[in-house]
Design a protein around this motif. Structure first.
Motif, PDB file in Angstrom:
ATOM      1  N   MET A 245      -1.930   2.524   8.012  1.00  0.00           N
ATOM      2  CA  MET A 245      -1.340   2.839   9.392  1.00  0.00           C
ATOM      3  C   MET A 245      -1.031   4.256   9.501  1.00  0.00           C
ATOM      4  SD  MET A 245       1.912   1.135  11.474  1.00  0.00           S
ATOM      5  CE  MET A 245       1.254  -0.541  11.647  1.00  0.00           C
ATOM      6  N   LEU A 246      -0.662   4.859   8.439  1.00  0.00           N
ATOM      7  CA  LEU A 246      -0.382   6.420   8.734  1.00  0.00           C
ATOM      8  C   LEU A 246      -1.440   7.068   8.390  1.00  0.00           C
ATOM      9  CD1 LEU A 246       3.153   6.531   6.726  1.00  0.00           C
ATOM     10  CD2 LEU A 246       2.799   6.491   9.186  1.00  0.00           C
ATOM     11  N   GLY A 247      -2.774   6.592   8.154  1.00  0.00           N
ATOM     12  CA  GLY A 247      -3.945   7.246   8.101  1.00  0.00           C
ATOM     13  C   GLY A 247      -4.272   7.714   6.588  1.00  0.00           C
ATOM     14  N   ARG A 248      -3.552   7.017   5.710  1.00  0.00           N
ATOM     15  CA  ARG A 248      -4.222   7.279   4.254  1.00  0.00           C
ATOM     16  C   ARG A 248      -4.609   6.278   3.700  1.00  0.00           C
ATOM     17  NH1 ARG A 248      -3.085  11.455   6.522  1.00  0.00           N
ATOM     18  NH2 ARG A 248      -2.017  13.315   5.783  1.00  0.00           N
ATOM     19  N   GLU A 249      -5.543   6.638   2.584  1.00  0.00           N
ATOM     20  CA  GLU A 249      -6.139   5.500   1.877  1.00  0.00           C
ATOM     21  C   GLU A 249      -5.403   4.767   0.745  1.00  0.00           C
ATOM     22  OE1 GLU A 249      -9.293   4.101   2.586  1.00  0.00           O
ATOM     23  OE2 GLU A 249      -9.590   5.427   4.187  1.00  0.00           O
ATOM     24  N   GLN A 250      -4.545   5.591  -0.071  1.00  0.00           N
ATOM     25  CA  GLN A 250      -4.030   4.956  -1.050  1.00  0.00           C
ATOM     26  C   GLN A 250      -2.288   5.279  -0.945  1.00  0.00           C
ATOM     27  OE1 GLN A 250      -5.288   3.716  -3.679  1.00  0.00           O
ATOM     28  NE2 GLN A 250      -7.353   4.332  -2.996  1.00  0.00           N
ATOM     29  N   VAL A 251      -1.589   4.303  -1.533  1.00  0.00           N
ATOM     30  CA  VAL A 251      -0.266   4.463  -1.319  1.00  0.00           C
ATOM     31  C   VAL A 251       0.542   5.576  -1.890  1.00  0.00           C
ATOM     32  CG1 VAL A 251       2.113   3.172  -1.862  1.00  0.00           C
ATOM     33  CG2 VAL A 251       0.061   1.731  -1.406  1.00  0.00           C
ATOM     34  N   SER A 252      -0.073   6.094  -3.183  1.00  0.00           N
ATOM     35  CA  SER A 252       0.391   7.375  -3.804  1.00  0.00           C
ATOM     36  C   SER A 252       0.004   8.733  -2.794  1.00  0.00           C
ATOM     37  CB  SER A 252      -0.651   7.434  -4.999  1.00  0.00           C
ATOM     38  OG  SER A 252      -1.843   7.416  -4.612  1.00  0.00           O
ATOM     39  N   ASP A 253      -0.737   8.528  -1.824  1.00  0.00           N
ATOM     40  CA  ASP A 253      -0.814   9.480  -0.718  1.00  0.00           C
ATOM     41  C   ASP A 253       0.251   9.634   0.120  1.00  0.00           C
ATOM     42  OD1 ASP A 253      -3.482  10.092  -1.994  1.00  0.00           O
ATOM     43  OD2 ASP A 253      -4.512   8.959  -0.304  1.00  0.00           O
ATOM     44  N   VAL A 254       1.224   8.508   0.347  1.00  0.00           N
ATOM     45  CA  VAL A 254       2.471   8.819   0.909  1.00  0.00           C
ATOM     46  C   VAL A 254       3.870   8.949   0.283  1.00  0.00           C
ATOM     47  CG1 VAL A 254       1.247   7.763   3.062  1.00  0.00           C
ATOM     48  CG2 VAL A 254       2.336   6.236   1.345  1.00  0.00           C
ATOM     49  N   ILE A 255       3.852   8.320  -0.803  1.00  0.00           N
ATOM     50  CA  ILE A 255       5.089   8.384  -1.582  1.00  0.00           C
ATOM     51  C   ILE A 255       5.309   9.816  -1.697  1.00  0.00           C
ATOM     52  CG2 ILE A 255       6.081   7.890  -3.812  1.00  0.00           C
ATOM     53  CD1 ILE A 255       5.467   5.523  -1.831  1.00  0.00           C
TER      54      ILE A 255
END
Length: 778
Positions: A245-255
């Motif tokens: 939803m935030l436009g990233r592929e991996q969870v690690s990209d937002v943590i």
């Protein structure tokens, strides 16, 4: 004997210990068997000792000792079987007990040398069997198994010639074996308890690990965005849906990133405000918001946000945020709103949206000083097209008409389908002075646009437009009044010429109010007996004998007084009351005509003509109604003539033509009223099954002074004679008019010169009736 008593005491103690163990672990049913076994063993050994000491117990003591020892051995065997997982059924246990007791009894019971040896042999064998099987099947109980084996060996040693209970070592070994067995049970209990604890801890750890995996799996599988942020907006946990939803592929990209890096609407001020609303001690458990978030790619996403307090392991307060994408729901809501507010056939705003936009236009006009107008547009003859060509083509025509209106009018004007074949246009104008001219110009363009036919697969369909106009604030101050007055103006143009436009005026409103008053009083006029039928003579032009009468309806209202027929009959047609009133007029006229016919002394049939409304003829049951009335009154169909108007013939309705055909088969004749007015066409005289034509009074009025009127009347008379149609000249008011018409071949005359419309009783007094004396009227 002291050793036996000490052994019995040891068995009792061991029995009590085992019972305590069983109470601690009630699921271990084998323990209660062993406890009961050692208790019976203690009783049997103590009784044996008493018997051997020569106590008074005698045979009874020997028998009790036998039963207790046999029971003890059975319980020891059954408990062991339970422990190794091979329980024995009750019949086996009873058989074992009987065999053990029987062997002791055969040997002379315990206390005798042979009985003692048999008892020792049975106990030795049972202990050794139980010990060996426990050792092999249950490794955790090998201490107890060793105690069983040792006790079996100890008991069996007495078979080698030692005296039972006379060796001091017996006491030591007996106590030792029982203590060893008790220790074995304790060791087993502690071992199993530890094993169960270790197993439960392992299961708990596995369950926690599995639960954690499942929880992570559930969180990952959620379609909704879920993340946890601290009070500074930093994301500390998130799922894959959040990353997408935030436009990233991996969870690690937002943590570890700040939420404001992904959502442009999130600022330190909004974070502080949300923190205050969620983390405040008196705040609700969660906060729900429907909003839009702006993403860095420039798109805006409608979301539902739910924020709640969350405390992590170190005690820090965080905020759990659940976001749900509302795009599909918004699309569904928009589609639902469209279904509610947009007409399915024309894709125009429907009545609901129209009234809403009209109210908005009026509100803007009040604020800005502009003007607003409403045009009500009706497609002429659409009903006939819909019925003859089918509803599919009718819907297609409505859609084409809607598009033509959109192409004709400005984009700023609201075009809506009001219902059926009616459209409404809302026009706004900034200049109130120029508004009436602008509206008239728009209405004229609409009328001209519908002059061109519509093409459907090389088939032309022609429908013109009638337009009614109401202007705010002159013709109404609210939306409902404007629409109603535009509708009134539209009906005004439809009643006259159609294919044009008309502006509302106050006289129309007065007429509408008059129509409403007439309608209100006309309802119930039949029940109040306010309606009556009168007759006007129609005479033979040569002999002036009365050959026909025309039945006419009159209404004297208790409230409105005498109401002219041209006032109340159109109202009755519009409101649908004409069917009931027309049926009453027909039956009343037939009944009166039969009474008049009975009074004629010449026996000539008196024909009665009755006006029929188009609304009546469009009723599919009208033919049946006429035939029923004729049958009920007994009037011959040949004496009834129904008068049609040209409007019926113009509409060319197949249902109406079918009704006329059915009545012609019954013997009813038809006449065309007011011929020569309106849209008269000579084709009517050949296409429709007519018997009589009535020449309109406008041709008769000035035939004495106007040669052109005389020539037209002469031509019509000649034409009817050539077609075999009888002609009735209406409006004859002088003898000269009657003579001119007679000389030119007119067959029947009607007018004030021969008689005004009068009641049935008065018709008999009219010149030319040829009647007997009147005796009775019913």
């Amino acid at each position: 004997m002291q050793a036996l008593y000490l052994a019995a005491l040891a068995d009792f103690t061991l029995s009590g210990f085992i019972f305590v163990v069983w109470r601690m672990r009630p699921d271990d049913r084998y323990a209660v068997h062993w406890a009961a076994s050692f208790a019976c063993m203690a009783i049997g050994v103590a009784t044996l000792g008493s018997t051997m000491a020569g106590a008074a117990a005698g045979l009874a003591g020997a028998m009790l000792s036998t039963m207790m020892i046999a029971t003890a051995l059975t319980l020891l065997w059954s408990g062991t079987c339970l422990r190794i997982g091979k329980p024995r059924p009750l019949p086996y246990l009873l058989l074992f007990t009987v065999l053990a007791a029987g062997a002791l009894a055969v040997g002379g019971f315990p206390g005798t040398p042979l009985g003692n040896h048999i008892a020792v042999f049975e106990m030795c064998g049972t202990f050794l069997w139980c010990g060996c099987f426990l050792w092999r099947e249950v490794p955790a109980m090998r201490v107890a198994a060793a105690a069983f084996i040792l006790r079996g060996v100890l008991v069996g040693s007495f078979l080698l010639g030692r005296q039972l209970g006379e060796n001091d070592s017996f006491i030591i070994l007996a106590i030792f074996t029982r203590a060893a067995f008790a220790l074995g049970l304790v060791y087993n209990m502690l071992g199993e308890a530890f094993a169960r604890w270790r197993e439960s801890e392992g299961l708990r750890s596995a369950a926690m690990e599995s639960s954690s995996l499942r929880l992570n799996g559930v969180i990952e599988s959620l379609s909704d965005c879920l993340y946890v942020r601290d009070t500074h907006g930093r994301i500390v946990m998130a799922n894959s849906a959040c990353a997408r939803m935030l436009g990233r592929e991996q969870v690690s990209d937002v943590i570890g990133r700040v939420i404001g890096e992904f959502v442009v609407d999130v600022t330190p001020e909004t974070l502080a405000h949300e923190n205050l609303r969620v983390l405040h001690p008196g705040a609700a458990a969660w906060l729900q918001l429907d909003t839009e978030i702006g993403r860095h790619d420039g798109s805006r996403l409608p979301v539902e946000m739910r924020l709640s307090r969350f405390r992590v392991d170190d005690g820090e307060h965080c905020i759990l945020v659940q976001m749900r994408d509302l795009t599909e729901r918004k699309h569904y809501e928009e589609k639902l709103v469209q279904q509610i507010t947009i007409d399915e056939v024309t894709q125009l705003p429907n009545r609901r949206m129209l009234m809403d936009r009209l109210r908005q236009a009026l509100a803007m006009g009040r604020r800005g000083g502009g003007a607003c107008a409403v045009m009500m547009i009706d497609l002429d003859h659409f009903k006939r097209i819909n019925e003859t060509r089918g509803h599919t083509l009718g819907d297609a025509l409505l859609a084409r008409a809607a598009q033509r209106l959109r192409d004709t009018l400005r984009e700023a004007d609201t075009v809506a389908r009001f219902g059926g074949d009616e459209f409404v246009v809302v026009l706004t104008e900034a200049d109130p002075i120029a508004a009436p001219l602008r509206v008239e110009y728009a209405a004229q363009r609409v009328v001209e646009a519908f002059q061109h036919p519509f093409l459907f697969d090389e088939m032309q369909v022609v429908t013109t437009a009638s337009v009614g106009i109401a202007v705010w604030p002159v013709d109404g101050d609210d939306a409902e009044t404007l629409v109603r007055n535009a509708d009134t103006a539209m009906y005004e143009i439809k009643k006259s010429t159609r294919n044009g436009f008309c502006l509302f005026n106050r006289d129309m409103n007065l007429r509408v109010q008059d129509v409403l008053r007439i309608d209100a009083q006309l309802r119930g006029a039949l029940e109040r007996q306010e309606l009556r039928v009168v007759f006007q003579p129609i005479v033979d032009a040569s002999s002036h004998r009365m050959m026909k009468v025309e039945a006419l309806l009159r209404w004297r209202s208790a409230t409105l007084g005498d109401v002219p027929p041209d006032h109340f009959i159109p109202v009755a047609e519009e409101t649908g009351q004409i069917n009931a009133i027309g049926a009453w007029v027909l039956e009343e006229s037939c009944r009166k005509l039969l009474q008049l016919q009975a009074l004629r002394h010449d026996g000539e049939l008196l024909v009665m003509s009755v006006n029929v409304s188009p609304r009546q003829l469009m009723d599919p049951d009208f033919a049946a109604t006429v035939n029923t009335i004729l049958a009920r009154t007994g009037m011959p169909a040949a004496q009834l003539e129904l008068e049609l108007t040209e409007r019926i013939l113009i509409d060319d309705n197949p249902g109406v033509l079918g009704t006329i055909a059915l009545l012609r088969e019954s013997g009813v004749s038809f006449s065309l009223d007011d011929f020569g007015t309106g849209y008269s066409s000579l084709s009517y005289l050949t296409r429709f099954p007519l018997n009589t034509v009535k020449l309109d009074r406008s041709f008769v009025r000035d035939i004495e002074t106007n040669p052109q009127s005389l020539q037209l009347a002469t031509a019509v008379i000649a034409m009817c004679r050539s077609l075999g149609l009888a002609l009735v000249a209406e409006g004859v008011e002088s003898g000269d008019q009657a003579d001119l018409l007679r000389l030119r071949g007119c067959r029947y005359l009607q007018g004030y010169h021969f008689g005004r419309p009068v009641s049935a009783e008065e018709v008999c007094m009219v010149r030319g009736f040829q009647c007997e004396a009147i005796t009775h009227w019913g």
